[in-house]
Design an enzyme around this catalytic site. Structure first.
Site, PDB file in Angstrom:
ATOM      1  N   GLY A  13       0.839  -1.200   0.000  1.00  0.00           N
ATOM      2  CA  GLY A  13       0.000   0.000   0.000  1.00  0.00           C
ATOM      3  C   GLY A  13       0.865   1.236   0.000  1.00  0.00           C
ATOM      4  O   GLY A  13       1.450   1.587   1.030  1.00  0.00           O
ATOM      5  N   MET A  14       0.949   1.903  -1.138  1.00  0.00           N
ATOM      6  CA  MET A  14       1.841   3.052  -1.272  1.00  0.00           C
ATOM      7  C   MET A  14       1.096   4.382  -1.333  1.00  0.00           C
ATOM      8  O   MET A  14       1.544   5.340  -1.945  1.00  0.00           O
ATOM      9  CB  MET A  14       2.714   2.888  -2.519  1.00  0.00           C
ATOM     10  CG  MET A  14       3.784   1.804  -2.388  1.00  0.00           C
ATOM     11  SD  MET A  14       5.044   2.224  -1.146  1.00  0.00           S
ATOM     12  CE  MET A  14       4.560   1.131   0.212  1.00  0.00           C
ATOM     13  N   ALA A  80      -9.402  -0.054   4.808  1.00  0.00           N
ATOM     14  CA  ALA A  80      -9.956  -1.000   5.778  1.00  0.00           C
ATOM     15  C   ALA A  80     -11.169  -1.714   5.205  1.00  0.00           C
ATOM     16  O   ALA A  80     -11.805  -1.252   4.247  1.00  0.00           O
ATOM     17  CB  ALA A  80     -10.334  -0.267   7.060  1.00  0.00           C
ATOM     18  N   SER A 132      -0.714   5.649  15.267  1.00  0.00           N
ATOM     19  CA  SER A 132      -1.235   6.996  15.414  1.00  0.00           C
ATOM     20  C   SER A 132      -0.151   8.033  15.185  1.00  0.00           C
ATOM     21  O   SER A 132       1.003   7.828  15.556  1.00  0.00           O
ATOM     22  CB  SER A 132      -1.833   7.194  16.808  1.00  0.00           C
ATOM     23  OG  SER A 132      -2.309   8.523  16.959  1.00  0.00           O
ATOM     24  N   GLY A 134      -0.762  10.265  12.232  1.00  0.00           N
ATOM     25  CA  GLY A 134      -1.031  10.806  10.911  1.00  0.00           C
ATOM     26  C   GLY A 134       0.139  10.622   9.965  1.00  0.00           C
ATOM     27  O   GLY A 134       1.040   9.805  10.192  1.00  0.00           O
ATOM     28  N   LYS A 186      -6.147   1.455  19.896  1.00  0.00           N
ATOM     29  CA  LYS A 186      -6.106   2.550  18.927  1.00  0.00           C
ATOM     30  C   LYS A 186      -7.494   3.156  18.736  1.00  0.00           C
ATOM     31  O   LYS A 186      -7.647   4.380  18.591  1.00  0.00           O
ATOM     32  CB  LYS A 186      -5.568   2.038  17.589  1.00  0.00           C
ATOM     33  CG  LYS A 186      -5.581   3.075  16.448  1.00  0.00           C
ATOM     34  CD  LYS A 186      -4.835   4.354  16.785  1.00  0.00           C
ATOM     35  CE  LYS A 186      -4.518   5.209  15.567  1.00  0.00           C
ATOM     36  NZ  LYS A 186      -5.692   5.628  14.801  1.00  0.00           N
ATOM     37  N   HIS A 189      -8.090   5.340  21.665  1.00  0.00           N
ATOM     38  CA  HIS A 189      -7.260   6.527  21.468  1.00  0.00           C
ATOM     39  C   HIS A 189      -8.011   7.540  20.607  1.00  0.00           C
ATOM     40  O   HIS A 189      -8.090   8.731  20.924  1.00  0.00           O
ATOM     41  CB  HIS A 189      -5.936   6.133  20.800  1.00  0.00           C
ATOM     42  CG  HIS A 189      -5.172   7.270  20.189  1.00  0.00           C
ATOM     43  ND1 HIS A 189      -5.539   7.860  18.984  1.00  0.00           N
ATOM     44  CD2 HIS A 189      -4.065   7.936  20.599  1.00  0.00           C
ATOM     45  CE1 HIS A 189      -4.708   8.837  18.690  1.00  0.00           C
ATOM     46  NE2 HIS A 189      -3.795   8.904  19.655  1.00  0.00           N
ATOM     47  N   ASN A 190      -8.591   7.079  19.507  1.00  0.00           N
ATOM     48  CA  ASN A 190      -9.310   7.974  18.608  1.00  0.00           C
ATOM     49  C   ASN A 190     -10.576   8.525  19.260  1.00  0.00           C
ATOM     50  O   ASN A 190     -10.960   9.677  19.013  1.00  0.00           O
ATOM     51  CB  ASN A 190      -9.657   7.256  17.307  1.00  0.00           C
ATOM     52  CG  ASN A 190      -8.441   7.065  16.411  1.00  0.00           C
ATOM     53  OD1 ASN A 190      -7.314   7.110  16.865  1.00  0.00           O
ATOM     54  ND2 ASN A 190      -8.683   6.833  15.145  1.00  0.00           N
ATOM     55  N   GLU A 193      -9.554  11.253  21.365  1.00  0.00           N
ATOM     56  CA  GLU A 193      -9.227  12.350  20.448  1.00  0.00           C
ATOM     57  C   GLU A 193     -10.485  13.135  20.060  1.00  0.00           C
ATOM     58  O   GLU A 193     -10.470  14.370  20.017  1.00  0.00           O
ATOM     59  CB  GLU A 193      -8.559  11.760  19.211  1.00  0.00           C
ATOM     60  CG  GLU A 193      -8.162  12.732  18.132  1.00  0.00           C
ATOM     61  CD  GLU A 193      -7.625  11.995  16.910  1.00  0.00           C
ATOM     62  OE1 GLU A 193      -8.126  12.265  15.801  1.00  0.00           O
ATOM     63  OE2 GLU A 193      -6.728  11.138  17.072  1.00  0.00           O
TER      64      GLU A 193
END
Length: 482
Positions: A13-14, A80, A132, A134, A186, A189-190, A193
């Protein structure tokens, strides 16, 4: 490391996150195999960044897999859901026992548990790793939350720790727990946020209602960032408030449409908390606040039909009230962290993850979006004792007590003026609920027993009971009701 014939690690995945993570790995001395279904994306990354390290591009997935040393460590950074499943399914025939597949996206933890079980049955390791920070974090050092088998972390962990953010030399990556533990952490965490940004937004509208201009508001947030609110989100709030729109000459924040988007992780956090029976009302209110902001029909109709205060107010001491807003922001932030960490603790028990909450706080101290000065205190408080809630930690409880007069005054003023502060209000409600010796739940149980014979427990006797409301009003033991 870069002279080996086979690559140390591979990234599929680039897009921006995947390419930045691959660049981070290469910059740290690893030979990195890279692959993208659309070869032109791989070619573009190599053309622009190939000089940064040892990249091994492949146009075919089989060649990519063959270019990796054993056990193969493959990090998937694709869309996803079905995209992740399709990538995994295409990899499986090419892998050998003991190889490790890592999903570095924002996956639902239930999907991660399913995938881990499937691959474990095939002799493969599957790791759900929350990442996490970004785009910048992926490149310069993120906070990484991997969940999977202990054996997989032995092979993968040193790489993740090396590329992660650091605090005093300590990596912001650690083993979280089995199967979906990493993606669950995670997710929460979001969720925190979401709440953190909602609180900041409420502080902003209060400062604006108080009459501060954008420069003054930016300066206020910059000052707060030097104290106990020191955090990445407070830092960038000051920068956003200073930004002037080049087209109109107006503050950019006044030109941006006031409708907040969502990617789903906040909603998942609330849904998971409901399943666990864990209160996260601050996070829920932040999710619903975004929903209200993005519901134009509701807002248009309500603005036409509803009346109330105009959202302005006066205070006797402006500087004192600004400090009270700071106290409300800090106290609400603490409650959000407390709720999120309690959800993680409860999930660890429910799903058998044995999560070390102090370690979670430790890896959030840098690299991630919610990194903040507060996290070092959270880490030390959880490390020092087996806390049920962060709110009971001695230093935290003392500072909440000191902040609560300002916290209450800000909410009362906002309510009287018609300034919506659902996040601040939810956080204070949780604080007062949690500390109350008696709650209204006794009446709730009485009502439930009345209409549905759901029974209740007594304060002065063991067992459960039911009142015969529709007959003689007598009380009977629950086992006598069947």
């Amino acid at each position: 490391m870069t002279n080996q014939s086979l690559a140390n690690v591979g990234v599929i995945g680039m897009a921006v996150m995947g390419s930045n993570l691959a660049r981070n790995l290469a910059r740290n001395g690893y030979a990195v195999a890279v692959y993208n279904r659309t070869t032109s994306k791989t070619d573009a990354v190599i053309a622009e960044h190939g000089h940064e390290g040892d990249f091994r591009p492949s146009a075919e997935l089989a060649d990519f897999v063959a270019s990796l040393e054993r056990p193969r460590r493959i990090i998937i950074m694709v869309k996803a859901g079905r995209g992740t499943d399709a990538t995994i399914d295409s990899l499986i025939p090419l892998l050998e026992e003991g190889d490790i597949v890592v999903d570095g996206g924002n996956a639902k933890f239930q999907d991660t548990r399913r995938r881990e079980e499937k691959l474990r049955g095939l002799g493969l390791h599957f790791v759900g790793a929350g990442i996490s920070g970004g785009e910048v974090g992926a490149l310069e050092g993120p906070s990484i939350m991997p969940g999977g088998s202990v054996e997989s972390y032995q092979a993968l962990g040193p790489i993740l720790e090396k590329i992660s953010a650091k605090v005093d030399g300590e990596p912001c990556a650690t083993y979280i727990g089995t199967d979906g533990a990493g993606h669950f952490v995670k997710m929460v965490h979001n969720g925190i946020e979401y709440a953190d940004m909602q609180f900041i937004g409420e502080a902003y509208v209060l400062l604006k209602a108080l009459g501060l201009n954008h420069t003054e508001m930016a300066d206020t947030f910059a000052t707060w960032n030097t104290g106990d609110l020191d955090s990445y989100l407070i830092e960038i709030t000051s920068e956003v408030l200073r930004k002037v729109d080049e087209k109109t000459g107006q503050p950019l924040v006044d030109v941006i449409v006031d409708a907040a988007g969502m990617k789903g992780t906040g909603t998942w956090t609330v849904q998971a908390a409901l399943d666990l029976g864990t209160p996260v009302n601050t996070i829920a209110e932040s999710v619903f606040a975004r929903a209200v902001s993005s519901h134009p029909e509701l807002r248009a109709a309500s603005q036409q039909a509803l009346s109330g205060p105009d959202g302005t107010f006066q205070v006797a001491d402006r500087d004192a009230f600004i400090d009270a807003i700071r106290q409300a922001l800090w106290a609400s932030k603490v409650v959000a962290y407390a709720q999120g960490l309690d959800e993680i603790r409860q999930a660890g028990v429910e799903y058998g993850w044995d999560i070390n909450v102090a370690e979670v706080a430790k890896i959030w101290r840098a690299g991630c979006i919610i990194r903040a000065k507060l996290l070092e205190r959270i880490r030390s408080e959880y490390a020092a004792g087996n806390l049920v809630t962060l709110l009971e930690a001695p230093s935290v409880a003392a500072d909440l007590a000191a902040a609560q007069d300002g916290w209450r005054e800000v909410i009362a003023t906002a309510v009287r003026a018609g300034v919506p502060v659902p996040g601040f209000s939810a956080a204070l409600a949780h604080y007062d609920q949690a500390r109350a010796p008696r709650l209204n739940a006794s009446l709730t149980q009485g009502l439930r027993d009345y209409f549905g014979a759901h029974t209740y427990r007594r304060t002065d006797a063991e067992g459960t009971f039911h009142t015969n409301w529709s007959t003689d009003g007598s009380e009977v033991a629950a086992e006598d009701t069947h």
